[in-house]
Scaffold this motif. Sequence first.
Motif, PDB file in Angstrom:
ATOM      1  N   ALA A 235     -10.476  -6.212   4.844  1.00  0.00           N
ATOM      2  CA  ALA A 235     -11.137  -7.456   5.260  1.00  0.00           C
ATOM      3  C   ALA A 235     -11.835  -8.122   4.083  1.00  0.00           C
ATOM      4  O   ALA A 235     -12.027  -9.332   4.071  1.00  0.00           O
ATOM      5  CB  ALA A 235     -12.133  -7.166   6.372  1.00  0.00           C
ATOM      6  N   ASN A 236     -12.240  -7.305   3.088  1.00  0.00           N
ATOM      7  CA  ASN A 236     -12.885  -7.885   1.904  1.00  0.00           C
ATOM      8  C   ASN A 236     -11.897  -8.143   0.775  1.00  0.00           C
ATOM      9  O   ASN A 236     -12.286  -8.311  -0.386  1.00  0.00           O
ATOM     10  CB  ASN A 236     -14.005  -6.958   1.415  1.00  0.00           C
ATOM     11  N   GLY A 237     -10.619  -8.120   1.119  1.00  0.00           N
ATOM     12  CA  GLY A 237      -9.579  -8.450   0.138  1.00  0.00           C
ATOM     13  C   GLY A 237      -9.368  -7.375  -0.909  1.00  0.00           C
ATOM     14  O   GLY A 237      -8.895  -7.671  -2.009  1.00  0.00           O
ATOM     15  N   LEU A 238      -9.733  -6.122  -0.602  1.00  0.00           N
ATOM     16  CA  LEU A 238      -9.575  -5.045  -1.592  1.00  0.00           C
ATOM     17  C   LEU A 238      -8.406  -4.136  -1.222  1.00  0.00           C
ATOM     18  O   LEU A 238      -8.281  -3.709  -0.067  1.00  0.00           O
ATOM     19  CB  LEU A 238     -10.862  -4.214  -1.682  1.00  0.00           C
ATOM     20  N   ASP A 239      -7.588  -3.839  -2.230  1.00  0.00           N
ATOM     21  CA  ASP A 239      -6.456  -2.929  -2.017  1.00  0.00           C
ATOM     22  C   ASP A 239      -6.945  -1.509  -2.294  1.00  0.00           C
ATOM     23  O   ASP A 239      -7.413  -1.206  -3.392  1.00  0.00           O
ATOM     24  CB  ASP A 239      -5.337  -3.341  -2.994  1.00  0.00           C
ATOM     25  N   SER A 240      -6.840  -0.626  -1.262  1.00  0.00           N
ATOM     26  CA  SER A 240      -7.397   0.727  -1.417  1.00  0.00           C
ATOM     27  C   SER A 240      -6.421   1.684  -2.113  1.00  0.00           C
ATOM     28  O   SER A 240      -6.803   2.797  -2.478  1.00  0.00           O
ATOM     29  CB  SER A 240      -7.774   1.289  -0.050  1.00  0.00           C
ATOM     30  N   SER A 241      -5.172   1.239  -2.325  1.00  0.00           N
ATOM     31  CA  SER A 241      -4.152   2.196  -2.789  1.00  0.00           C
ATOM     32  C   SER A 241      -4.411   2.826  -4.177  1.00  0.00           C
ATOM     33  O   SER A 241      -3.991   3.961  -4.386  1.00  0.00           O
ATOM     34  CB  SER A 241      -2.753   1.574  -2.710  1.00  0.00           C
ATOM     35  N   ASN A 272     -18.854   4.016   0.293  1.00  0.00           N
ATOM     36  CA  ASN A 272     -19.517   4.023  -1.012  1.00  0.00           C
ATOM     37  C   ASN A 272     -18.651   4.724  -2.055  1.00  0.00           C
ATOM     38  O   ASN A 272     -18.587   4.291  -3.206  1.00  0.00           O
ATOM     39  CB  ASN A 272     -20.866   4.769  -0.933  1.00  0.00           C
ATOM     40  N   ALA A 273     -17.993   5.826  -1.638  1.00  0.00           N
ATOM     41  CA  ALA A 273     -17.153   6.575  -2.586  1.00  0.00           C
ATOM     42  C   ALA A 273     -16.008   5.683  -3.079  1.00  0.00           C
ATOM     43  O   ALA A 273     -15.707   5.640  -4.271  1.00  0.00           O
ATOM     44  CB  ALA A 273     -16.619   7.838  -1.920  1.00  0.00           C
ATOM     45  N   TYR A 274     -15.394   4.941  -2.160  1.00  0.00           N
ATOM     46  CA  TYR A 274     -14.330   4.011  -2.569  1.00  0.00           C
ATOM     47  C   TYR A 274     -14.905   2.915  -3.474  1.00  0.00           C
ATOM     48  O   TYR A 274     -14.330   2.575  -4.501  1.00  0.00           O
ATOM     49  CB  TYR A 274     -13.674   3.363  -1.338  1.00  0.00           C
ATOM     50  N   GLU A 275     -16.054   2.378  -3.051  1.00  0.00           N
ATOM     51  CA  GLU A 275     -16.628   1.253  -3.805  1.00  0.00           C
ATOM     52  C   GLU A 275     -17.095   1.671  -5.211  1.00  0.00           C
ATOM     53  O   GLU A 275     -17.319   0.818  -6.062  1.00  0.00           O
ATOM     54  CB  GLU A 275     -17.784   0.629  -3.019  1.00  0.00           C
ATOM     55  N   ALA A 276     -17.233   2.977  -5.412  1.00  0.00           N
ATOM     56  CA  ALA A 276     -17.597   3.455  -6.750  1.00  0.00           C
ATOM     57  C   ALA A 276     -16.497   3.093  -7.752  1.00  0.00           C
ATOM     58  O   ALA A 276     -16.717   3.081  -8.951  1.00  0.00           O
ATOM     59  CB  ALA A 276     -17.818   4.967  -6.723  1.00  0.00           C
ATOM     60  N   TYR A 277     -15.298   2.796  -7.257  1.00  0.00           N
ATOM     61  CA  TYR A 277     -14.186   2.436  -8.143  1.00  0.00           C
ATOM     62  C   TYR A 277     -13.975   0.925  -8.198  1.00  0.00           C
ATOM     63  O   TYR A 277     -12.947   0.458  -8.678  1.00  0.00           O
ATOM     64  CB  TYR A 277     -12.898   3.132  -7.673  1.00  0.00           C
ATOM     65  N   ARG A 279     -14.386  -2.705  -9.620  1.00  0.00           N
ATOM     66  CA  ARG A 279     -14.754  -3.380 -10.870  1.00  0.00           C
ATOM     67  C   ARG A 279     -14.594  -4.873 -10.650  1.00  0.00           C
ATOM     68  O   ARG A 279     -13.563  -5.320 -10.133  1.00  0.00           O
ATOM     69  CB  ARG A 279     -13.843  -2.947 -12.035  1.00  0.00           C
ATOM     70  N   GLU A 280     -15.615  -5.617 -11.078  1.00  0.00           N
ATOM     71  CA  GLU A 280     -15.599  -7.073 -10.898  1.00  0.00           C
ATOM     72  C   GLU A 280     -14.301  -7.661 -11.460  1.00  0.00           C
ATOM     73  O   GLU A 280     -13.867  -7.275 -12.559  1.00  0.00           O
ATOM     74  CB  GLU A 280     -16.822  -7.650 -11.643  1.00  0.00           C
ATOM     75  N   ASN A 281     -13.710  -8.548 -10.739  1.00  0.00           N
ATOM     76  CA  ASN A 281     -12.447  -9.225 -11.122  1.00  0.00           C
ATOM     77  C   ASN A 281     -11.223  -8.311 -11.142  1.00  0.00           C
ATOM     78  O   ASN A 281     -10.128  -8.758 -11.455  1.00  0.00           O
ATOM     79  CB  ASN A 281     -12.550  -9.913 -12.498  1.00  0.00           C
TER      80      ASN A 281
END
Length: 384
Positions: A235-241, A272-277, A279-281
Amino acid sequence: MLNDTLVQLMGDRESMPWHERRSLVNRIGETLRRQGDDRDALALAHVLAEDPKWEVRQAVGDILPILPRDEFMALASELANDSNSFVRQAAERALERRREGTRWQSRTRSCIEQTQNDLLVFERMYGKIAAENARAIAERWFEILVASTVHEIKGILSPLAATVTRLHRSESRNSLDNGVVSEGLAKMKDRIAFLERLVMDMRDYSRSVPPGRRCALLCAIIAEAQSLVFENLQANGLDSSPVRLFVNVPKGIQVRVARHQVVAAVKNVLKNAYEAYFRENRGLVAGEVHVRADIVADNVRIIIQDNGPGMAAVDLREVQGFVPGRTSKKNRGTGFGLPIARRYIMAHRGKIDIESREMGGTKVTIILPLGLEDPNDDDESTDH
Ligand SMILES: Nc1ncnc2c1ncn2[C@@H]1O[C@H](COP(=O)(O)OP(=O)(O)O)[C@@H](O)[C@H]1O
Ligand SMILES: [Mg+2]
């Protein structure tokens, strides 16, 4: 002014075109917002609730929530039985808002009574001075929460107000082109979405955990939390792969929990663990997240670990305080994830610990009571 209009409409309704009658409802709304018991405005609301045009009656339905109680009840029950479905829906929405308001008031009242009662019991057990000190400590905590909440909300409202001012200025200079409008709207939409997220997090933080507990398979809870994290990242446009997830949770382990809250707690930590990876842009960069679980005495130990940038000792100490609103994720994080997780886990007489090293990753350990019964077994007390 409204009085003249009232006389005019009572004499001949059609002397005013219907779209003007609909605009009149908005004016009535504004008057009632300023002065809730304006008699002419209320009388006009009654007249317009019987208007032959459904658009006018629907507009009355939309201003129902600001009417005084008696007027509200009379008009809401009339419009809830209207022949037009849009009018009925408007009345139903207003009725539901009123019901929710009443539920909220009685919840708050019983919460206040309960807290006052707890303080009295505390005073009886430990004396007046200890009770006064306990109250002073609770109030300091409350001050911190309110101050950080105000800070957060101001941080959202200021750029929102600046965008509105910019759009206004361009409009008055007649230099409002499509590009300026769509850029301004996109910014406002983004800020409002963040405000909504913040409000939802605050609501979750302030809700107490329902008393009911049921046995549930831990691997199912982890799987549910995992899919919520994926949905959220998407939903936040992030690819988790790019982030690889390794789950090592023995199939048979059961916990005895309020399921929804424990799923939410695990989800917050895993996110949070995912978001630790992040990086802006660049979005999420390559990394690993490990989830494992084992049994320790009568408890289940769940470990969620990443190899991300971790935290410096001074930041870790702050995070270990679990004070809501502390975030390093500018414009993205609300700082409520871990405090919510802690409240939910503590309500199970569990524990949550965080270890982290700068450039050495982060490890969160959650302890929950083991469940021994059949996972399909229905507890008498149920979750709400
Ligand atoms: N796995 C992690 N790696 C690095 N920092 C983390 C990790 N988990 C939590 N933190 C730090 O703790 C802060 C608070 O986390 P949280 O309460 O979930 O709020 P939010 O994620 O909205 O910032 C984060 O902003 C971050 O600074
Ligand atoms: Mg978080």
